[in-house]
Design a protein around this motif. Structure first.
Motif, PDB file in Angstrom:
ATOM      1  N   THR A  93       0.823  -1.196   0.000  1.00 31.34           N
ATOM      2  CA  THR A  93       0.000   0.000   0.000  1.00 31.34           C
ATOM      3  C   THR A  93       0.864   1.255   0.000  1.00 31.34           C
ATOM      4  O   THR A  93       0.538   2.246  -0.661  1.00 31.34           O
ATOM      5  N   TRP A  94       1.961   1.220   0.722  1.00 35.54           N
ATOM      6  CA  TRP A  94       2.894   2.356   0.730  1.00 35.54           C
ATOM      7  C   TRP A  94       3.481   2.587  -0.664  1.00 35.54           C
ATOM      8  O   TRP A  94       3.570   3.727  -1.128  1.00 35.54           O
ATOM      9  N   LEU A  95       3.866   1.496  -1.361  1.00 35.32           N
ATOM     10  CA  LEU A  95       4.421   1.634  -2.708  1.00 35.32           C
ATOM     11  C   LEU A  95       3.382   2.200  -3.676  1.00 35.32           C
ATOM     12  O   LEU A  95       3.698   3.033  -4.536  1.00 35.32           O
ATOM     13  N   VAL A  96       2.133   1.755  -3.543  1.00 33.95           N
ATOM     14  CA  VAL A  96       1.067   2.305  -4.385  1.00 33.95           C
ATOM     15  C   VAL A  96       0.874   3.791  -4.091  1.00 33.95           C
ATOM     16  O   VAL A  96       0.689   4.599  -5.006  1.00 33.95           O
ATOM     17  N   ALA A  97       0.933   4.155  -2.822  1.00 36.04           N
ATOM     18  CA  ALA A  97       0.784   5.569  -2.449  1.00 36.04           C
ATOM     19  C   ALA A  97       1.882   6.411  -3.075  1.00 36.04           C
ATOM     20  O   ALA A  97       1.627   7.516  -3.581  1.00 36.04           O
ATOM     21  N   LYS A  98       3.114   5.923  -3.064  1.00 34.12           N
ATOM     22  CA  LYS A  98       4.232   6.662  -3.653  1.00 34.12           C
ATOM     23  C   LYS A  98       4.046   6.839  -5.152  1.00 34.12           C
ATOM     24  O   LYS A  98       4.390   7.875  -5.719  1.00 34.12           O
ATOM     25  N   ALA A  99       3.479   5.803  -5.810  1.00 36.79           N
ATOM     26  CA  ALA A  99       3.296   5.872  -7.264  1.00 36.79           C
ATOM     27  C   ALA A  99       2.093   6.701  -7.663  1.00 36.79           C
ATOM     28  O   ALA A  99       1.870   6.933  -8.854  1.00 36.79           O
ATOM     29  N   SER A 100       1.322   7.164  -6.698  1.00 35.76           N
ATOM     30  CA  SER A 100       0.083   7.879  -6.997  1.00 35.76           C
ATOM     31  C   SER A 100       0.257   9.385  -7.038  1.00 35.76           C
ATOM     32  O   SER A 100      -0.698  10.118  -7.247  1.00 35.76           O
ATOM     33  N   VAL A 101       1.477   9.859  -6.832  1.00 33.94           N
ATOM     34  CA  VAL A 101       1.735  11.296  -6.824  1.00 33.94           C
ATOM     35  C   VAL A 101       2.843  11.603  -7.805  1.00 33.94           C
ATOM     36  O   VAL A 101       3.877  10.936  -7.812  1.00 33.94           O
ATOM     37  N   ALA A 102       2.610  12.602  -8.656  1.00 31.20           N
ATOM     38  CA  ALA A 102       3.621  13.002  -9.631  1.00 31.20           C
ATOM     39  C   ALA A 102       4.818  13.596  -8.902  1.00 31.20           C
ATOM     40  O   ALA A 102       4.692  14.265  -7.877  1.00 31.20           O
ATOM     41  N   GLY A 103       6.020  13.368  -9.438  1.00 30.42           N
ATOM     42  CA  GLY A 103       7.205  13.995  -8.878  1.00 30.42           C
ATOM     43  C   GLY A 103       7.655  13.303  -7.606  1.00 30.42           C
ATOM     44  O   GLY A 103       7.903  12.103  -7.587  1.00 30.42           O
ATOM     45  N   ASP A 104       7.759  14.048  -6.530  1.00 29.27           N
ATOM     46  CA  ASP A 104       8.295  13.552  -5.270  1.00 29.27           C
ATOM     47  C   ASP A 104       7.275  12.665  -4.567  1.00 29.27           C
ATOM     48  O   ASP A 104       6.287  13.145  -4.024  1.00 29.27           O
ATOM     49  N   GLY A 105       7.540  11.364  -4.547  1.00 25.70           N
ATOM     50  CA  GLY A 105       6.605  10.434  -3.932  1.00 25.70           C
ATOM     51  C   GLY A 105       6.440  10.648  -2.445  1.00 25.70           C
ATOM     52  O   GLY A 105       5.461  10.203  -1.858  1.00 25.70           O
ATOM     53  N   SER A 106       7.408  11.367  -1.812  1.00 24.19           N
ATOM     54  CA  SER A 106       7.308  11.573  -0.375  1.00 24.19           C
ATOM     55  C   SER A 106       6.152  12.494  -0.002  1.00 24.19           C
ATOM     56  O   SER A 106       5.823  12.627   1.167  1.00 24.19           O
ATOM     57  N   LYS A 107       5.543  13.142  -0.996  1.00 18.01           N
ATOM     58  CA  LYS A 107       4.407  14.020  -0.704  1.00 18.01           C
ATOM     59  C   LYS A 107       3.221  13.238  -0.140  1.00 18.01           C
ATOM     60  O   LYS A 107       2.370  13.793   0.522  1.00 18.01           O
ATOM     61  N   VAL A 108       3.167  11.962  -0.461  1.00 17.44           N
ATOM     62  CA  VAL A 108       2.126  11.120   0.119  1.00 17.44           C
ATOM     63  C   VAL A 108       2.652  10.591   1.445  1.00 17.44           C
ATOM     64  O   VAL A 108       3.511   9.723   1.493  1.00 17.44           O
ATOM     65  N   ALA A 109       2.159  11.150   2.529  1.00 11.62           N
ATOM     66  CA  ALA A 109       2.628  10.747   3.851  1.00 11.62           C
ATOM     67  C   ALA A 109       1.824   9.525   4.299  1.00 11.62           C
ATOM     68  O   ALA A 109       0.959   9.616   5.171  1.00 11.62           O
ATOM     69  N   TYR A 110       2.094   8.378   3.685  1.00 11.51           N
ATOM     70  CA  TYR A 110       1.324   7.174   3.996  1.00 11.51           C
ATOM     71  C   TYR A 110       1.412   6.830   5.469  1.00 11.51           C
ATOM     72  O   TYR A 110       0.450   6.356   6.057  1.00 11.51           O
ATOM     73  N   TRP A 111       2.563   7.084   6.064  1.00 13.67           N
ATOM     74  CA  TRP A 111       2.749   6.724   7.464  1.00 13.67           C
ATOM     75  C   TRP A 111       2.217   7.798   8.408  1.00 13.67           C
ATOM     76  O   TRP A 111       2.380   7.697   9.616  1.00 13.67           O
ATOM     77  N   SER A 112       1.594   8.844   7.868  1.00 14.79           N
ATOM     78  CA  SER A 112       0.956   9.852   8.705  1.00 14.79           C
ATOM     79  C   SER A 112      -0.546   9.623   8.704  1.00 14.79           C
ATOM     80  O   SER A 112      -1.081   8.848   7.906  1.00 14.79           O
ATOM     81  N   THR A 113      -1.250  10.330   9.579  1.00 14.31           N
ATOM     82  CA  THR A 113      -2.706  10.183   9.621  1.00 14.31           C
ATOM     83  C   THR A 113      -3.362  10.798   8.393  1.00 14.31           C
ATOM     84  O   THR A 113      -4.417  10.347   7.968  1.00 14.31           O
TER      85      THR A 113
END
Length: 399
Positions: free
Chosen positions: A26-46
């Motif tokens: 799920t974290w990898l999918v979250a990273k692939a769901s945002v253009a550019g810097d994948g860290s913008k998806v803070a999967y490990w945050s609320t």
């Protein structure tokens, strides 16, 4: 004592690995769901786990139920009833209980969700026999990428409700009407689709409690079903206490979502098939490749969910022909899987059927009896669809 601890660790190892893999994917999918810097998806945050309905569940946890005319707070809104009484209390009350230890409501919501997901894998593993084979390993793998399973990580009651349904199955398998009824109580208090537990428990008189006489079997079935039904009564009582209206749930459902009456399920399937998820919300600007190709994934999702039900039915039919019987847990899982598939369409839940269907996870009890020639293609299809639905969730398309 040491032997018991070692046995406990052995039994929990496989569920723990499945839970970790589910989070990693799920974290990898979250990273692939945002253009550019994948860290913008803070999967490990609320924030990465929070969507529209999450606000309602959090508000119930914080302040309880409320109901008011929309224009009292939003002058430009249409003159209908607003509030949070369209959402059930089981999950919010668990969040409130955890928050009493000092965690924030948001952190508590994530803890309840992830603990429920781990519990789902643990109970499923017990129902599968707690023995690692190709069949059980592939079943856990399918569970990690189950269609709609991205909501098992969100601030939603989907994981808690699914765990409750599995506990209900485990109670029937163990011959304990109290455990089965308690699981049903939690299921019905978490999500409307949890009402399928009541029907399954009533039918359990025909396939469970085999060591008892018919009067006792009927008494256990009805007692467990009655206990399960009390979860829904508890939800209605809380709503009535807060709003002084016994039909508060129906009022909100009709006013805001056009629901509350019984629909023709096959007509609703056609309607759901025709309405893309992106009709509810489409992010502005450039979309990542995965999100762009996921916007019509509602059709694949419905086909896959339908195919899953058919595979479960076919497996049950083969077992009945070959063995002339089904295990108690298999009967319970079969009934719940079919009921969970149809109930959202009977209720007209065109905005939420895909996350309701995630509770068909209980059907994995029968997936464990399928051939590897079926399990491997099913795993591949579920993995691809999980990526598409997860991409839409983390890009904000899904509510």
């Amino acid at each position: 004592m040491a032997d018991l601890l070692a046995e406990g660790r052995r039994r929990l190892l496989s569920p723990a690995v499945a839970w970790l893999i589910a989070n990693l994917v799920t974290w990898l999918v979250a990273k692939a769901s945002v253009a550019g810097d994948g860290s913008k998806v803070a999967y490990w945050s609320t924030g990465g786990r929070r969507r529209w309905d999450s606000e309602h569940y959090l508000s119930i946890a914080k302040t309880g139920y409320e109901m008011f005319r929309c224009r009292e707070r939003y002058p430009d809104f249409r003159d209908v009833m607003c509030g949070n009484v369209a959402w059930f209390p089981g999950y919010p009350m668990a969040v409130r209980a955890i928050s009493s230890t000092g965690f924030s409501f948001e952190i508590s919501a994530v803890l309840v969700t992830e603990a429920s997901l781990f519990g789902m894998f643990a109970v499923l593993w017990w129902l599968l026999g707690s023995r690692l084979t190709w069949s059980t390993g592939l079943t856990l793998a399918i569970g990690a990428v189950f269609p709609g399973g991205v909501y098992f990580h969100a601030m939603f009651p989907v994981a808690a409700g699914t765990l409750a349904l599995l506990v209900c199955i485990a109670g029937v398998k163990r011959g304990s009407w109290a455990i089965a009824g308690a699981g049903g109580f939690v299921a019905t208090s978490c999500y409307p689709v949890g009402a399928v537990a009541v029907g399954m428990l009533l039918l359990s008189a025909f396939f469970a409690w085999q060591g008892d006489t018919w009067p006792v079997r009927c008494a256990k079935a009805m007692s467990s079903a009655a206990l399960a039904g009390c979860g829904m009564l508890w939800a209605r009582w809380l709503m009535w206490q807060a709003t002084d209206r016994w039909n508060a749930y129906e009022v909100i459902q009709r006013a805001s979502y056009g629901q509350g009456d019984v629909r023709q399920p096959f007509d609703e399937m056609v309607k759901s098939y025709a309405i893309p998820f992106s009709d509810w919300y489409r992010p502005k600007g450039h979309l990542p490749w995965l999100v762009e190709h996921a916007l019509a994934a509602h059709r694949v999702q419905l086909w896959l969910n339908g195919a899953f039900v058919l595979l479960v039915l076919a497996t049950a039919a083969v077992l009945l022909v070959r063995n002339r019987r089904l295990d108690v847990a298999e009967w319970a899982a079969l009934i719940l899987t079919v009921a969970v598939f149809f109930l959202p369409f009977v209720a007209g839940a065109e905005m939420s059927w895909y996350r309701n269907h995630a509770q068909m996870f209980v059907g994995l009890v029968l997936v464990g009896r399928m051939s590897r020639w079926v399990q491997v293609p099913l795993l591949a299809c579920c993995s691809a669809q999980y990526a598409l639905l997860g991409a839409m969730f983390f890009s904000g398309v899904l509510v």
